[in-house]
Scaffold this motif. Sequence first.
Motif, PDB file in Angstrom:
ATOM      1  N   GLU A 191       0.814  -1.215   0.000  1.00 43.08           N
ATOM      2  CA  GLU A 191       0.000   0.000   0.000  1.00 43.08           C
ATOM      3  C   GLU A 191       0.845   1.262   0.000  1.00 43.08           C
ATOM      4  O   GLU A 191       0.446   2.291  -0.539  1.00 43.08           O
ATOM      5  CB  GLU A 191      -0.915   0.012   1.230  1.00 43.08           C
ATOM      6  CG  GLU A 191      -1.873  -1.150   1.306  1.00 43.08           C
ATOM      7  CD  GLU A 191      -2.599  -1.180   2.628  1.00 43.08           C
ATOM      8  OE1 GLU A 191      -3.733  -0.648   2.682  1.00 43.08           O
ATOM      9  OE2 GLU A 191      -2.048  -1.717   3.615  1.00 43.08           O
ATOM     10  N   VAL A 192       2.019   1.196   0.631  1.00 44.29           N
ATOM     11  CA  VAL A 192       2.889   2.368   0.748  1.00 44.29           C
ATOM     12  C   VAL A 192       4.329   1.946   0.492  1.00 44.29           C
ATOM     13  O   VAL A 192       4.701   0.785   0.690  1.00 44.29           O
ATOM     14  CB  VAL A 192       2.784   3.010   2.152  1.00 44.29           C
ATOM     15  CG1 VAL A 192       1.377   3.546   2.388  1.00 44.29           C
ATOM     16  CG2 VAL A 192       3.187   2.020   3.246  1.00 44.29           C
ATOM     17  N   PRO A 193       5.173   2.880   0.030  1.00 43.88           N
ATOM     18  CA  PRO A 193       6.596   2.559  -0.107  1.00 43.88           C
ATOM     19  C   PRO A 193       7.272   2.446   1.254  1.00 43.88           C
ATOM     20  O   PRO A 193       6.731   2.906   2.266  1.00 43.88           O
ATOM     21  CB  PRO A 193       7.145   3.747  -0.908  1.00 43.88           C
ATOM     22  CG  PRO A 193       6.214   4.870  -0.610  1.00 43.88           C
ATOM     23  CD  PRO A 193       4.854   4.244  -0.419  1.00 43.88           C
ATOM     24  N   ILE A 194       8.436   1.840   1.284  1.00 45.28           N
ATOM     25  CA  ILE A 194       9.224   1.822   2.506  1.00 45.28           C
ATOM     26  C   ILE A 194       9.596   3.270   2.836  1.00 45.28           C
ATOM     27  O   ILE A 194      10.194   3.966   2.016  1.00 45.28           O
ATOM     28  CB  ILE A 194      10.485   0.964   2.328  1.00 45.28           C
ATOM     29  CG1 ILE A 194      10.095  -0.494   2.054  1.00 45.28           C
ATOM     30  CG2 ILE A 194      11.383   1.041   3.558  1.00 45.28           C
ATOM     31  CD1 ILE A 194      11.267  -1.387   1.727  1.00 45.28           C
ATOM     32  N   PRO A 195       9.227   3.753   4.013  1.00 45.60           N
ATOM     33  CA  PRO A 195       9.436   5.176   4.316  1.00 45.60           C
ATOM     34  C   PRO A 195      10.906   5.552   4.447  1.00 45.60           C
ATOM     35  O   PRO A 195      11.743   4.735   4.839  1.00 45.60           O
ATOM     36  CB  PRO A 195       8.716   5.360   5.657  1.00 45.60           C
ATOM     37  CG  PRO A 195       7.805   4.182   5.795  1.00 45.60           C
ATOM     38  CD  PRO A 195       8.504   3.065   5.092  1.00 45.60           C
ATOM     39  N   GLN A 196      11.198   6.788   4.119  1.00 41.29           N
ATOM     40  CA  GLN A 196      12.519   7.324   4.408  1.00 41.29           C
ATOM     41  C   GLN A 196      12.774   7.247   5.915  1.00 41.29           C
ATOM     42  O   GLN A 196      11.861   7.401   6.729  1.00 41.29           O
ATOM     43  CB  GLN A 196      12.628   8.774   3.927  1.00 41.29           C
ATOM     44  CG  GLN A 196      12.493   8.937   2.419  1.00 41.29           C
ATOM     45  CD  GLN A 196      13.690   8.384   1.653  1.00 41.29           C
ATOM     46  OE1 GLN A 196      14.782   8.949   1.687  1.00 41.29           O
ATOM     47  NE2 GLN A 196      13.487   7.259   0.956  1.00 41.29           N
TER      48      GLN A 196
END
Length: 331
Positions: free
Chosen positions: A120-125
């Motif tokens: 659902e979301v990219p790996i966060p910074q």
Amino acid sequence: MPSTTIFRAALLTSGFVAQMAHAYTQVNIASPFMYKNIDPIVFPGQYDKSHLHSFFGSDAVTINTKTSAELQKGCTNVENPNDLSVYWVPTLLYQKGDSREPVPVSRFSAYYSLGDNKAEVPIPQNLQMVAGSATATTADAMPAEAHSEWFCENGGGGEADKNGFPGSTCSTHLQQLLYFPNCVNTETLETAYKAGQPGNYKACPAGMKAMPQLRFSIRYDLRKVLPDGWSGTAPLQLACGNAFCSHGDFINGWTEDAAQNMVEATSSKNKFASVDGSLGKNGAKPTCKSADADPDHGTGDFEESVAAMGKRSVPAAGWTSRSRLARSPRA
């Protein structure tokens, strides 16, 4: 939890491995760029607390590294210029005379989203993660969600020995697998595993979203350093102890555009998806030479790392269990 070799056999028998052939991406690293007794996640700022680790990825990592931006200023030995993450594991050692030396790595691979559904979301910074436990001394003490496995690639190995390593010579490589959390709270950067297991994952905990799942696959080449092989207790140990203390650490250094592109790598099943970005294409060989960013502090020598932690002696290779070298359950 069963011994690692038996666990691997059970997966193959049940068809569990076959179920994991979903969409994924992969980056490869030929070898560690350094060995060092630091751990910026568990022991930030401390040079005398951590056991020896093998580091892969961005060479900007130091004892104080916290952010993706810091790593993105470094040189990466990953075969994808958009991945400036840093990956590390306890160093695998073999007996060489009176000392213990690192076992050569044939290849380190970081797989993302193998066996999972679309993220659902990219790996966060700035995301930091740990999988496994440095304090585990038995198979039952290993965190089940990490699915840590040691087995021989292409045959050999037999039953696991009392330390969790294959009990006889590997035909080719000794391989390790280790799974990381696949859910994240994008505000707090807290992570967790989905319910279920690889190939049959369910939902994330409340307040979290699915992100690409990271999996380590490490192939060690024992043929040159142990040409006569072994039978019974493997002449191996991790810097943290026996095979059950296996663990891995990760600080995200993917560029933001590539991290977003990675989400699409999980959008369909049974397909490899190359993750490219503004810095180049997946598979591109490193164009710089990685080096220790802080060579004047810490050590890459196992015995020196043990001495720095206040130990009076170095245990013999192929040992059953003793107090862990690390002092944190997340080391």
